[in-house]
Scaffold this motif. Structure first.
Motif, PDB file in Angstrom:
ATOM      1  N   ILE A 291       0.843  -1.210   0.000  1.00 38.88           N
ATOM      2  CA  ILE A 291       0.000   0.000   0.000  1.00 38.88           C
ATOM      3  C   ILE A 291       0.874   1.255   0.000  1.00 38.88           C
ATOM      4  O   ILE A 291       0.544   2.256  -0.626  1.00 38.88           O
ATOM      5  CB  ILE A 291      -0.997   0.008   1.178  1.00 38.88           C
ATOM      6  CG1 ILE A 291      -2.041   1.113   0.956  1.00 38.88           C
ATOM      7  CG2 ILE A 291      -0.293   0.139   2.509  1.00 38.88           C
ATOM      8  CD1 ILE A 291      -3.236   1.035   1.874  1.00 38.88           C
ATOM      9  N   HIS A 292       1.996   1.197   0.687  1.00 42.38           N
ATOM     10  CA  HIS A 292       2.946   2.318   0.704  1.00 42.38           C
ATOM     11  C   HIS A 292       3.490   2.545  -0.696  1.00 42.38           C
ATOM     12  O   HIS A 292       3.518   3.680  -1.193  1.00 42.38           O
ATOM     13  CB  HIS A 292       4.076   2.000   1.682  1.00 42.38           C
ATOM     14  CG  HIS A 292       5.166   3.013   1.699  1.00 42.38           C
ATOM     15  ND1 HIS A 292       6.148   3.076   0.731  1.00 42.38           N
ATOM     16  CD2 HIS A 292       5.436   4.003   2.575  1.00 42.38           C
ATOM     17  CE1 HIS A 292       6.973   4.063   1.005  1.00 42.38           C
ATOM     18  NE2 HIS A 292       6.574   4.646   2.119  1.00 42.38           N
ATOM     19  N   GLN A 293       3.917   1.487  -1.349  1.00 42.52           N
ATOM     20  CA  GLN A 293       4.493   1.601  -2.687  1.00 42.52           C
ATOM     21  C   GLN A 293       3.457   2.074  -3.701  1.00 42.52           C
ATOM     22  O   GLN A 293       3.780   2.841  -4.602  1.00 42.52           O
ATOM     23  CB  GLN A 293       5.098   0.270  -3.130  1.00 42.52           C
ATOM     24  CG  GLN A 293       6.360  -0.104  -2.360  1.00 42.52           C
ATOM     25  CD  GLN A 293       7.459   0.931  -2.509  1.00 42.52           C
ATOM     26  OE1 GLN A 293       7.468   1.946  -1.810  1.00 42.52           O
ATOM     27  NE2 GLN A 293       8.376   0.692  -3.411  1.00 42.52           N
ATOM     28  N   THR A 294       2.220   1.617  -3.546  1.00 45.49           N
ATOM     29  CA  THR A 294       1.149   2.060  -4.440  1.00 45.49           C
ATOM     30  C   THR A 294       0.958   3.571  -4.326  1.00 45.49           C
ATOM     31  O   THR A 294       0.929   4.284  -5.331  1.00 45.49           O
ATOM     32  CB  THR A 294      -0.172   1.335  -4.117  1.00 45.49           C
ATOM     33  OG1 THR A 294       0.005  -0.067  -4.333  1.00 45.49           O
ATOM     34  CG2 THR A 294      -1.313   1.842  -4.985  1.00 45.49           C
TER      35      THR A 294
ATOM     36  N   PRO B  16      13.477  10.783   0.523  1.00 41.83           N
ATOM     37  CA  PRO B  16      12.017  10.943   0.524  1.00 41.83           C
ATOM     38  C   PRO B  16      11.389   9.913  -0.416  1.00 41.83           C
ATOM     39  O   PRO B  16      12.016   9.488  -1.390  1.00 41.83           O
ATOM     40  CB  PRO B  16      11.811  12.351  -0.020  1.00 41.83           C
ATOM     41  CG  PRO B  16      13.134  13.022   0.021  1.00 41.83           C
ATOM     42  CD  PRO B  16      14.174  11.957   0.019  1.00 41.83           C
ATOM     43  N   ASP B  17      10.153   9.523  -0.130  1.00 41.02           N
ATOM     44  CA  ASP B  17       9.469   8.576  -1.014  1.00 41.02           C
ATOM     45  C   ASP B  17       9.334   9.152  -2.409  1.00 41.02           C
ATOM     46  O   ASP B  17       9.497   8.437  -3.403  1.00 41.02           O
ATOM     47  CB  ASP B  17       8.094   8.214  -0.445  1.00 41.02           C
ATOM     48  CG  ASP B  17       8.212   7.379   0.811  1.00 41.02           C
ATOM     49  OD1 ASP B  17       9.070   6.477   0.855  1.00 41.02           O
ATOM     50  OD2 ASP B  17       7.457   7.638   1.766  1.00 41.02           O
ATOM     51  N   VAL B  18       9.031  10.439  -2.499  1.00 38.48           N
ATOM     52  CA  VAL B  18       8.946  11.151  -3.778  1.00 38.48           C
ATOM     53  C   VAL B  18       9.563  12.526  -3.544  1.00 38.48           C
ATOM     54  O   VAL B  18       9.369  13.115  -2.479  1.00 38.48           O
ATOM     55  CB  VAL B  18       7.480  11.312  -4.252  1.00 38.48           C
ATOM     56  CG1 VAL B  18       7.412  12.028  -5.598  1.00 38.48           C
ATOM     57  CG2 VAL B  18       6.771   9.967  -4.324  1.00 38.48           C
ATOM     58  N   LEU B  19      10.294  13.024  -4.523  1.00 38.89           N
ATOM     59  CA  LEU B  19      10.862  14.361  -4.396  1.00 38.89           C
ATOM     60  C   LEU B  19      10.816  15.077  -5.729  1.00 38.89           C
ATOM     61  O   LEU B  19      10.765  14.446  -6.788  1.00 38.89           O
ATOM     62  CB  LEU B  19      12.293  14.324  -3.843  1.00 38.89           C
ATOM     63  CG  LEU B  19      13.403  13.718  -4.692  1.00 38.89           C
ATOM     64  CD1 LEU B  19      13.980  14.722  -5.682  1.00 38.89           C
ATOM     65  CD2 LEU B  19      14.508  13.220  -3.778  1.00 38.89           C
TER      66      LEU B  19
ATOM     67  N   VAL C 216       1.519  11.656   3.038  1.00 36.39           N
ATOM     68  CA  VAL C 216       0.395  10.832   2.595  1.00 36.39           C
ATOM     69  C   VAL C 216       0.162   9.751   3.647  1.00 36.39           C
ATOM     70  O   VAL C 216       1.083   9.011   3.998  1.00 36.39           O
ATOM     71  CB  VAL C 216       0.687  10.176   1.225  1.00 36.39           C
ATOM     72  CG1 VAL C 216      -0.472   9.268   0.811  1.00 36.39           C
ATOM     73  CG2 VAL C 216       0.965  11.234   0.169  1.00 36.39           C
ATOM     74  N   ASP C 217      -1.058   9.683   4.149  1.00 34.03           N
ATOM     75  CA  ASP C 217      -1.425   8.651   5.120  1.00 34.03           C
ATOM     76  C   ASP C 217      -2.397   7.692   4.438  1.00 34.03           C
ATOM     77  O   ASP C 217      -3.586   7.988   4.308  1.00 34.03           O
ATOM     78  CB  ASP C 217      -2.064   9.291   6.353  1.00 34.03           C
ATOM     79  CG  ASP C 217      -2.307   8.287   7.470  1.00 34.03           C
ATOM     80  OD1 ASP C 217      -2.433   7.073   7.183  1.00 34.03           O
ATOM     81  OD2 ASP C 217      -2.375   8.713   8.635  1.00 34.03           O
ATOM     82  N   PRO C 218      -1.907   6.526   3.981  1.00 37.40           N
ATOM     83  CA  PRO C 218      -2.795   5.600   3.274  1.00 37.40           C
ATOM     84  C   PRO C 218      -3.889   5.007   4.165  1.00 37.40           C
ATOM     85  O   PRO C 218      -4.969   4.689   3.670  1.00 37.40           O
ATOM     86  CB  PRO C 218      -1.859   4.506   2.751  1.00 37.40           C
ATOM     87  CG  PRO C 218      -0.538   4.734   3.361  1.00 37.40           C
ATOM     88  CD  PRO C 218      -0.533   6.062   4.019  1.00 37.40           C
TER      89      PRO C 218
END
Length: 181
Positions: free
Chosen positions: A43-46, A82-85, A135-137
């Motif tokens: 879910i994190h990767q999605t 960061p997960d995304v930057l 982001v909190d999935p």
């Protein structure tokens, strides 16, 4: 036995990161201390992937979107992923990005929740990262923080199918529910 045990705690450098194993773990460095996190959940990767795709689709040519593991090294003793930057293309170095980011985004997970909400927030703020998205999935929620006079202020918190329209780092619309599907 392993590489990590051969270096005195608190003395790690970004150069030492090059010698760590490619084992699916996530390695970050803060003031000479190595931080290790397990591989993220699906879910994190999605959520990270979908956010990266949305940003990439709207990214101006002079900027660049990266996904972890991409090193952001704001100081000689720190290396964060960061997960995304989002950064300026001109700021991309051969191994890392060393100039301040326009956006750092983290997707919360049980293993990183408090680190992302408190610790990394402070590190990004100190490094002058213009915008920090969380982001909190589990809550299907996006929290947007922006740097004002050197401190993060909350610009928005959107949930579910609500739409956030970003101005920083560029104009893009994000719907939290779309990041989880």
């Amino acid at each position: 036995m392993g590489y990590v045990e051969t270096i005195e705690p608190g003395t790690f450098t970004p150069a030492d990161l090059d010698d760590l194993p490619d084992d699916g773990m996530r390695y970050e460095l803060v003031d000479g201390t190595l931080l290790v996190a397990p591989a993220p959940l699906p879910i994190h990767q999605t959520a990270a992937f979908e956010l990266g795709v949305q940003l990439r689709l709207h990214c101006p040519k002079d900027l660049k979107v990266f996904m972890a593991p991409t090193d952001f090294q704001p100081t000689a003793r720190r290396s964060l992923q960061p997960d995304v930057l989002v950064c300026r293309r001109a700021d991309v170095g051969p191994k890392a990005i060393q100039r301040s980011l326009l956006l750092a985004a983290e997707v919360l997970s049980p293993a990183t929740r408090s680190k992302d909400l408190l610790f990394k927030r402070g590190l990004y703020e100190e490094a002058g990262v213009q915008s920090y998205w969380i982001v909190d999935p589990d809550r299907v929620e996006l929290t947007v923080l922006e740097l004002v006079a050197g401190r993060y202020v909350q610009r928005a918190k959107v949930r579910g199918k609500d739409t956030f329209t970003a101005d920083l780092p560029f104009t893009v619309q994000i719907v939290p529910a779309d990041l989880i599907d």
